[in-house]
Design a protein around this motif. Structure first.
Motif, PDB file in Angstrom:
ATOM      1  N   PHE A 186     -13.095   6.465   2.343  1.00  0.00           N
ATOM      2  CA  PHE A 186     -11.929   7.243   2.769  1.00  0.00           C
ATOM      3  C   PHE A 186     -10.684   6.561   2.200  1.00  0.00           C
ATOM      4  O   PHE A 186     -10.439   5.393   2.498  1.00  0.00           O
ATOM      5  CB  PHE A 186     -11.825   7.287   4.292  1.00  0.00           C
ATOM      6  CG  PHE A 186     -12.903   8.082   4.973  1.00  0.00           C
ATOM      7  CD1 PHE A 186     -12.660   9.397   5.356  1.00  0.00           C
ATOM      8  CD2 PHE A 186     -14.139   7.518   5.259  1.00  0.00           C
ATOM      9  CE1 PHE A 186     -13.637  10.129   6.000  1.00  0.00           C
ATOM     10  CE2 PHE A 186     -15.128   8.242   5.908  1.00  0.00           C
ATOM     11  CZ  PHE A 186     -14.880   9.567   6.278  1.00  0.00           C
ATOM     12  N   GLU A 187      -9.921   7.287   1.407  1.00  0.00           N
ATOM     13  CA  GLU A 187      -8.707   6.712   0.838  1.00  0.00           C
ATOM     14  C   GLU A 187      -7.471   7.281   1.543  1.00  0.00           C
ATOM     15  O   GLU A 187      -7.338   8.499   1.695  1.00  0.00           O
ATOM     16  CB  GLU A 187      -8.622   6.987  -0.661  1.00  0.00           C
ATOM     17  CG  GLU A 187      -7.405   6.327  -1.310  1.00  0.00           C
ATOM     18  CD  GLU A 187      -7.466   6.306  -2.834  1.00  0.00           C
ATOM     19  OE1 GLU A 187      -6.383   6.250  -3.455  1.00  0.00           O
ATOM     20  OE2 GLU A 187      -8.581   6.344  -3.393  1.00  0.00           O
ATOM     21  N   SER A 197      -1.316  11.033   3.011  1.00  0.00           N
ATOM     22  CA  SER A 197      -2.483  11.857   2.691  1.00  0.00           C
ATOM     23  C   SER A 197      -3.762  11.048   2.815  1.00  0.00           C
ATOM     24  O   SER A 197      -3.748   9.817   2.803  1.00  0.00           O
ATOM     25  CB  SER A 197      -2.361  12.435   1.275  1.00  0.00           C
ATOM     26  OG  SER A 197      -2.322  11.388   0.317  1.00  0.00           O
ATOM     27  N   ALA A 198      -4.872  11.783   2.927  1.00  0.00           N
ATOM     28  CA  ALA A 198      -6.193  11.162   3.052  1.00  0.00           C
ATOM     29  C   ALA A 198      -7.206  12.028   2.316  1.00  0.00           C
ATOM     30  O   ALA A 198      -7.086  13.260   2.309  1.00  0.00           O
ATOM     31  CB  ALA A 198      -6.576  11.035   4.525  1.00  0.00           C
ATOM     32  N   LEU A 221     -18.510  -1.125   8.142  1.00  0.00           N
ATOM     33  CA  LEU A 221     -17.203  -0.709   7.655  1.00  0.00           C
ATOM     34  C   LEU A 221     -16.364  -1.912   7.225  1.00  0.00           C
ATOM     35  O   LEU A 221     -16.465  -2.989   7.813  1.00  0.00           O
ATOM     36  CB  LEU A 221     -16.418   0.062   8.732  1.00  0.00           C
ATOM     37  CG  LEU A 221     -16.609   1.580   8.772  1.00  0.00           C
ATOM     38  CD1 LEU A 221     -18.011   1.941   9.224  1.00  0.00           C
ATOM     39  CD2 LEU A 221     -15.578   2.236   9.684  1.00  0.00           C
ATOM     40  N   GLY A 222     -15.571  -1.709   6.210  1.00  0.00           N
ATOM     41  CA  GLY A 222     -14.593  -2.685   5.761  1.00  0.00           C
ATOM     42  C   GLY A 222     -13.456  -1.935   5.094  1.00  0.00           C
ATOM     43  O   GLY A 222     -13.532  -0.717   4.900  1.00  0.00           O
ATOM     44  N   TYR A 223     -12.386  -2.642   4.737  1.00  0.00           N
ATOM     45  CA  TYR A 223     -11.290  -1.940   4.067  1.00  0.00           C
ATOM     46  C   TYR A 223     -10.707  -2.809   2.953  1.00  0.00           C
ATOM     47  O   TYR A 223     -10.748  -4.038   2.994  1.00  0.00           O
ATOM     48  CB  TYR A 223     -10.203  -1.516   5.053  1.00  0.00           C
ATOM     49  CG  TYR A 223      -9.306  -2.621   5.563  1.00  0.00           C
ATOM     50  CD1 TYR A 223      -8.086  -2.919   4.941  1.00  0.00           C
ATOM     51  CD2 TYR A 223      -9.670  -3.385   6.675  1.00  0.00           C
ATOM     52  CE1 TYR A 223      -7.261  -3.926   5.410  1.00  0.00           C
ATOM     53  CE2 TYR A 223      -8.849  -4.395   7.155  1.00  0.00           C
ATOM     54  CZ  TYR A 223      -7.643  -4.659   6.519  1.00  0.00           C
ATOM     55  OH  TYR A 223      -6.838  -5.664   6.984  1.00  0.00           O
ATOM     56  N   ILE A 243      -4.689   2.153   1.524  1.00  0.00           N
ATOM     57  CA  ILE A 243      -5.895   1.609   2.150  1.00  0.00           C
ATOM     58  C   ILE A 243      -7.126   2.419   1.753  1.00  0.00           C
ATOM     59  O   ILE A 243      -7.091   3.649   1.706  1.00  0.00           O
ATOM     60  CB  ILE A 243      -5.758   1.604   3.688  1.00  0.00           C
ATOM     61  CG1 ILE A 243      -4.640   0.663   4.119  1.00  0.00           C
ATOM     62  CG2 ILE A 243      -7.068   1.187   4.357  1.00  0.00           C
ATOM     63  CD1 ILE A 243      -4.867  -0.792   3.795  1.00  0.00           C
ATOM     64  N   LEU A 244      -8.217   1.717   1.475  1.00  0.00           N
ATOM     65  CA  LEU A 244      -9.516   2.329   1.217  1.00  0.00           C
ATOM     66  C   LEU A 244     -10.504   1.825   2.271  1.00  0.00           C
ATOM     67  O   LEU A 244     -10.780   0.622   2.339  1.00  0.00           O
ATOM     68  CB  LEU A 244     -10.019   1.961  -0.179  1.00  0.00           C
ATOM     69  CG  LEU A 244     -11.312   2.650  -0.625  1.00  0.00           C
ATOM     70  CD1 LEU A 244     -11.040   4.096  -0.998  1.00  0.00           C
ATOM     71  CD2 LEU A 244     -11.946   1.917  -1.806  1.00  0.00           C
TER      72      LEU A 244
END
Length: 456
Positions: free
Chosen positions: A137-138, A257-258, A174-176, A159-160
């Motif tokens: 998810f960006e 935005s996403a 999960l990580g970012y 963020i990704l």
């Protein structure tokens, strides 16, 4: 809006009941959150909120819902070996990725609970995979599209969030990553050897909850609802953005935005495959305070150069500002323009005092005003500065046409002031005494009662 549907369109009541009853029991939510992303379904069971009642609207791009183009030659995806670090991914049409990477829909919602920010994510794909699952998810700060005309221009701090499931696994990891434009690429980039790039991964252990569906579940969100989702074609997660350090507490909506994309393997250098076009990341949780500054003339005139300071108000609404009120930072002050206006923007929701700290010359300072700022709202305040006037009293000796210093009070002012006893440079006493105007002759020694009325 079309969707890719693998399950039968006609869902009978019996199948619907089976899908609902077969959903796994709700687990404990992520600490501080009322949203259940630990049960692998979209309906409300014993929790306060799930996707079914989260206010998702798939008919608008601001509704927290992204739907992929229908499968076929009109569908688009990333091609030519595009990687996550490619600032402008290559978009191609008709080259549909394999089934595990072919996306259907995604949901996203950002809320504030207990003074902390939470992000909720969900994805749907065409069919159950045979291998690993890798979704990214960006979240971008800009809505300006890049050279491919679809994905946004990246900005430092974007963020990704990567959502990974090992082969056959049901517990997501999960990580970012953060988009960086400066630093040492050999140590600061996750995979690239050049800048800009996605920075090294930050673990979200302890700050997220996630699950996928291990049985068939129903998506009740329109359009084309209800839709039956087969096993392992739906995944969801909740992230504590505040405690994880992704964004500071009480931050305005940091992302514009996403969008969602699938990755071919768990390697960060693997190709990205299908994607769903960007949607709005959500409405701002901050507001604006607009100030208009005028005098008390009729009609009123704008006042330039008034400075206002914004203070936090920890007292209940309607309570006068006290010692516990402190100046807000940043954007602590604003100064009125020639139009008599200025604004405080991106003000987090809450109660504030707006105080005039510099007043234009020739005017009295206006009283402070309280502003209650709501999410996305605008508060309009008008400050009126009364004009100041000077009353000059001259006492003249009629016999000698000279100034006679005398004690003068106005509206009970204390102490009394002494009128001029000698003319200023360049003038004579006779000139001043001959001015006329409000002149009262034949007065004697002693106190006199006077009244002055200054009209509007």
């Amino acid at each position: 809006m079309h969707t890719k549907i693998r399950a039968q369109i006609g869902v009978t009541v019996a199948v619907l009941a089976l899908a609902l009853s077969g959903a796994p029991a709700s687990q404990a939510n992520l600490a501080g959150s009322g949203f259940d992303t630990g049960d692998g379904n979209l309906v409300v069971n014993d929790e306060a909120m799930d996707w079914a009642n989260a206010g998702i609207n798939c008919s608008v791009t601001t509704g927290g819902c992204g739907i992929d183009l229908p499968t076929g030659q009109g569908d688009n995806s990333f091609g030519n070996g595009t990687k996550e670090d490619d600032a402008v991914p290559t978009v191609v049409n008709g080259s549909i990725p394999n089934n595990k990477s072919d996306l259907l829909r995604f949901y996203t919602k950002m809320t504030q609970e207990g003074g902390k920010d939470f992000l909720y994510l969900a994805w749907e794909r065409v069919q159950e995979p045979n291998g690993t699952t890798n979704m990214d998810f960006e979240f971008n700060q800009s809505k300006v599209t890049s050279a491919n005309g679809v994905t946004p221009v990246r900005t430092a701090g974007d963020i990704l969030v990567k959502y990974d499931l090992s082969q056959g696994g049901v517990n997501p990891s999960l990580g970012y990553h953060e988009w960086i434009t400066t630093g040492n690429p050999r140590t600061d980039c996750e995979a690239s050897n050049t800048l800009p790039c996605w920075g090294t991964v930050n673990a979200l252990t302890g700050f997220f909850e996630g699950s996928i569906n291990t049985v068939e579940v129903v998506d009740p969100i329109a359009p084309d609802a209800p839709r039956t989702l087969s096993v392992r074609t739906f995944g969801e997660a909740a992230i504590n953005l505040t405690d994880s350090g992704i964004i500071p507490a009480n931050t305005c909506q940091p992302f514009a935005s996403a969008y969602l994309k699938s990755r071919s393997s768990d390697s960060f250098t693997s190709a990205v495959k299908d994607f769903i076009a960007p949607i709005s990341a959500g409405a701002s949780r901050c507001g604006t305070i607009n100030i208009t500054k005028v005098n008390d003339d009729s009609p009123a005139s704008a006042l330039q150069g008034a400075v206002f300071t914004l203070y936090n108000d920890f007292a209940p609404v309607g309570t006068a500002m006290g010692a516990e009120d402190t100046a807000v930072t940043p954007a602590t002050t604003c100064t009125t323009s020639a139009a008599g206006t200025c604004s405080f923007t991106n003000v987090p929701i809450g109660n504030y005092w707006v105080v005039e700290t510099t007043t234009p010359a020739g005017h009295d300072t206006a009283a402070p005003q309280q502003a209650v700022v709501g999410a996305g709202g605008t508060v309009a305040l008008t400050f009126v500065n009364p004009r100041d006037f000077k009353v000059i009293v001259l006492v003249c000796s009629e016999a000698t046409n000279s100034l006679y210093p005398s004690q003068v009070t106005l509206d009970g002012s204390s102490p009394a002031k002494t009128s001029l006893g000698a003319p200023p440079s360049g003038m004579t006493a006779a000139q001043l005494c001959g001015l006329g105007g409000a002149a009262f002759d034949d007065q004697s020694y002693g106190s006199h009662t006077a009244g002055v009325t200054i009209p509007q």
